[in-house]
Design a protein around this motif. Sequence first.
Motif, mmCIF file in Angstrom:
data_model
loop_
_atom_site.group_PDB
_atom_site.id
_atom_site.type_symbol
_atom_site.label_atom_id
_atom_site.label_comp_id
_atom_site.label_asym_id
_atom_site.label_seq_id
_atom_site.Cartn_x
_atom_site.Cartn_y
_atom_site.Cartn_z
ATOM 1 N N PRO A 18 0.817 -1.223 0.000
ATOM 2 C CA PRO A 18 0.000 0.000 0.000
ATOM 3 C C PRO A 18 0.853 1.277 0.000
ATOM 4 O O PRO A 18 0.509 2.255 -0.668
ATOM 5 N N ILE A 19 1.968 1.270 0.724
ATOM 6 C CA ILE A 19 2.836 2.452 0.748
ATOM 7 C C ILE A 19 3.470 2.685 -0.626
ATOM 8 O O ILE A 19 3.512 3.820 -1.113
ATOM 9 N N GLU A 20 3.953 1.618 -1.267
ATOM 10 C CA GLU A 20 4.544 1.749 -2.606
ATOM 11 C C GLU A 20 3.509 2.244 -3.609
ATOM 12 O O GLU A 20 3.807 3.080 -4.460
ATOM 13 N N ARG A 21 2.297 1.718 -3.481
ATOM 14 C CA ARG A 21 1.224 2.141 -4.385
ATOM 15 C C ARG A 21 0.924 3.625 -4.200
ATOM 16 O O ARG A 21 0.826 4.375 -5.164
ATOM 17 N N ASP A 22 0.801 4.064 -2.955
ATOM 18 C CA ASP A 22 0.523 5.474 -2.675
ATOM 19 C C ASP A 22 1.639 6.371 -3.195
ATOM 20 O O ASP A 22 1.376 7.433 -3.760
ATOM 21 N N ARG A 23 2.879 5.949 -3.008
ATOM 22 C CA ARG A 23 4.014 6.730 -3.506
ATOM 23 C C ARG A 23 4.005 6.798 -5.029
ATOM 24 O O ARG A 23 4.300 7.838 -5.607
ATOM 25 N N SER A 24 3.686 5.683 -5.660
ATOM 26 C CA SER A 24 3.624 5.650 -7.124
ATOM 27 C C SER A 24 2.540 6.580 -7.646
ATOM 28 O O SER A 24 2.751 7.323 -8.605
ATOM 29 N N VAL A 25 1.386 6.522 -7.019
ATOM 30 C CA VAL A 25 0.274 7.386 -7.426
ATOM 31 C C VAL A 25 0.652 8.850 -7.249
ATOM 32 O O VAL A 25 0.418 9.682 -8.138
ATOM 33 N N ALA A 26 1.262 9.193 -6.127
ATOM 34 C CA ALA A 26 1.666 10.582 -5.881
ATOM 35 C C ALA A 26 2.701 11.030 -6.904
ATOM 36 O O ALA A 26 2.599 12.135 -7.459
ATOM 37 N N TYR A 27 3.704 10.191 -7.159
ATOM 38 C CA TYR A 27 4.748 10.535 -8.127
ATOM 39 C C TYR A 27 4.161 10.737 -9.521
ATOM 40 O O TYR A 27 4.436 11.735 -10.183
ATOM 41 N N LEU A 28 3.358 9.774 -9.962
ATOM 42 C CA LEU A 28 2.780 9.866 -11.306
ATOM 43 C C LEU A 28 1.849 11.067 -11.427
ATOM 44 O O LEU A 28 1.833 11.734 -12.460
ATOM 45 N N SER A 29 1.104 11.362 -10.372
ATOM 46 C CA SER A 29 0.207 12.523 -10.397
ATOM 47 C C SER A 29 0.994 13.825 -10.539
ATOM 48 O O SER A 29 0.625 14.705 -11.322
ATOM 49 N N ARG A 30 2.093 13.942 -9.782
ATOM 50 C CA ARG A 30 2.942 15.139 -9.900
ATOM 51 C C ARG A 30 3.558 15.232 -11.294
ATOM 52 O O ARG A 30 3.602 16.309 -11.894
ATOM 53 N N LEU A 31 4.033 14.116 -11.798
ATOM 54 C CA LEU A 31 4.660 14.088 -13.120
ATOM 55 C C LEU A 31 3.670 14.508 -14.202
ATOM 56 O O LEU A 31 3.978 15.351 -15.051
ATOM 57 N N ILE A 32 2.481 13.961 -14.152
ATOM 58 C CA ILE A 32 1.448 14.316 -15.124
ATOM 59 C C ILE A 32 1.118 15.796 -15.015
ATOM 60 O O ILE A 32 0.973 16.492 -16.026
ATOM 61 N N GLY A 33 1.010 16.301 -13.794
ATOM 62 C CA GLY A 33 0.719 17.722 -13.584
ATOM 63 C C GLY A 33 1.765 18.621 -14.222
ATOM 64 O O GLY A 33 1.439 19.650 -14.828
ATOM 65 N N ARG A 34 3.033 18.229 -14.099
ATOM 66 C CA ARG A 34 4.111 19.025 -14.713
ATOM 67 C C ARG A 34 3.996 19.030 -16.235
ATOM 68 O O ARG A 34 4.161 20.070 -16.873
ATOM 69 N N TYR A 35 3.738 17.855 -16.792
ATOM 70 C CA TYR A 35 3.584 17.774 -18.252
ATOM 71 C C TYR A 35 2.365 18.566 -18.718
ATOM 72 O O TYR A 35 2.396 19.207 -19.759
ATOM 73 N N GLU A 36 1.277 18.495 -17.954
ATOM 74 C CA GLU A 36 0.081 19.254 -18.317
ATOM 75 C C GLU A 36 0.346 20.758 -18.261
ATOM 76 O O GLU A 36 -0.144 21.500 -19.105
ATOM 77 N N HIS A 37 1.123 21.190 -17.285
ATOM 78 C CA HIS A 37 1.479 22.615 -17.201
ATOM 79 C C HIS A 37 2.313 23.015 -18.414
ATOM 80 O O HIS A 37 2.078 24.062 -19.024
ATOM 81 N N ASP A 38 3.278 22.177 -18.761
ATOM 82 C CA ASP A 38 4.106 22.450 -19.935
ATOM 83 C C ASP A 38 3.238 22.508 -21.191
ATOM 84 O O ASP A 38 3.393 23.382 -22.043
ATOM 85 N N ARG A 39 2.274 21.588 -21.274
ATOM 86 C CA ARG A 39 1.381 21.552 -22.445
ATOM 87 C C ARG A 39 0.526 22.812 -22.504
ATOM 88 O O ARG A 39 0.338 23.407 -23.562
ATOM 89 N N ALA A 40 0.030 23.242 -21.347
ATOM 90 C CA ALA A 40 -0.841 24.423 -21.299
ATOM 91 C C ALA A 40 -0.090 25.700 -21.665
ATOM 92 O O ALA A 40 -0.698 26.652 -22.157
ATOM 93 N N THR A 41 1.206 25.724 -21.434
ATOM 94 C CA THR A 41 1.992 26.931 -21.707
ATOM 95 C C THR A 41 2.763 26.841 -23.020
ATOM 96 O O THR A 41 3.550 27.737 -23.336
ATOM 97 N N THR A 42 2.542 25.790 -23.794
ATOM 98 C CA THR A 42 3.228 25.630 -25.073
ATOM 99 C C THR A 42 2.577 26.518 -26.130
ATOM 100 O O THR A 42 1.356 26.528 -26.289
#
Length: 74
Positions: A18-42
């Motif tokens: 459960p801890i690994e899953r939560d960490r993975s979800v948090a990491y992937l969510s942050r990563l996606i957010g960064r890419y979405e920000h980059d996409r929005a400002t392209t």
Amino acid sequence: MTTLTHDVASTSSRNLTPIERDRSVAYLSRLIGRYEHDRATTDTTTETGLAHAAVLDMTIAGWRSRLEATLAVV
């Protein structure tokens, strides 16, 4: 020419804790957010900007797929 396929859900040889899953979800969510920000400002008024946006869209879709697979792990 060989085509490689990648099944995200079957890449792990063991279940996530459960801890690994939560960490993975948090990491992937942050990563996606960064890419979405980059996409929005392209700047898509140029061909280069459009190409960059297309690559970002594909990258975001790939990471979302990985996030969904992680969320599907019980």
